[in-house]
Write an enzyme that holds these catalytic residues in place. Sequence first.
Site, PDB file in Angstrom:
ATOM      1  N   CYS A  69       0.866  -1.174   0.000  1.00 35.23           N
ATOM      2  CA  CYS A  69       0.000   0.000   0.000  1.00 35.23           C
ATOM      3  C   CYS A  69       0.902   1.223   0.000  1.00 35.23           C
ATOM      4  CB  CYS A  69      -0.918  -0.006   1.218  1.00 35.23           C
ATOM      5  SG  CYS A  69      -1.903   1.497   1.387  1.00 35.23           S
ATOM      6  N   CYS A 197      -5.157   6.462  -3.203  1.00 35.53           N
ATOM      7  CA  CYS A 197      -4.498   5.154  -3.241  1.00 35.53           C
ATOM      8  C   CYS A 197      -3.122   5.349  -3.873  1.00 35.53           C
ATOM      9  CB  CYS A 197      -5.326   4.153  -4.038  1.00 35.53           C
ATOM     10  SG  CYS A 197      -4.489   2.572  -4.293  1.00 35.53           S
TER      11      CYS A 197
END
Length: 251
Positions: A69, A197
Site C-alpha cells: 500500500c 491510493c
Amino acid sequence: MTLYKYSANGNDFVIFHALEKKNRSELAKELCHRQDGVGADGLIVIIPHTKYDFEWEFYNSDGSHADMCGNGSRAAAHYAYVNDIAPKEMAFLTGAGVINAKIVKAHGKKNAMVESELTPPEVLDDNIEFNGSLWWKIDTGVPHLVKFVDDISVFDIKEANELRYKYDANVNIAFVDEGNLRVRTYERGVEDETLACGTGMAACFYRAYKENKVKNNIEVYPTSGDTLYLGVNEKTITFRGEVKRTFIAQL
C-alpha cells in the site's frame, strides 16, 4: 494496546506494533469498521525484523491481506520513526518486497513529508478492452487497472466493481491535467472508491509516463484534493506526500 490513527491524503490507517506475527484479520475488521470501530481503510502492524528496520502486516478493512500500500508505506514509515523503531531513512519488508522510505521533513511528531520507493512496476497486460475502453493492468505492489478519461468527475462504481472481480485488481481512472494527473481509485478490500491510493496513483503515472503523456516527475491529485509527487529513478517509482497522525487511543 496503544493504537495510532493516521491519514495519508485521506487514505486512513490504524497502526500499532507487536512482537510477533499472527493472523489479525478479525481484529482488522473490528478496528476498521466505520461505525463500531476506529474506522479506517486498513490496519498496519509493525513487527521486528532481523535484517531490515521492521516488517509489516497489512490488512484491508474487510480483513483481507494486501502485499503493498503506497500511502500505508508512508504512514508506517512515520510511525516507525516517531516511535524510535527506525531512523529517518529506513528499509522495511512488505509482502511485495523491501520498501525504502525516508522522512523528508518532520513537522513535530504529528505530521511529516514522507517519501517511499515503491516496488518496480510491471505491466501485466496493456490491451484489455472493456465497454469500449482500453485498460492496462499494472502491478505496482498490487495489481491495478488503469484507463484515461476525458471527464474525471464521472466514475462508474458499478463497472469498477465488475472489473475488480473479473481481473482481481483495483480500478483507476485518470485525467491528464496540464502535465499532471488527477486520479480516482476503487480499492479491493474496501470495495468502494477511496480518497487516495498510492499504488493506484503510481500505476496511473506509470502508464502515462510510458505513453509520453507526462514527464518523469509530476504532481498527482487524488479524490481527497491533496497533492502527491511521483517520479521515476533508475530503479522504480518514488512517491512523496504529507502524512498526519490524527489521534492516539488505548484499546
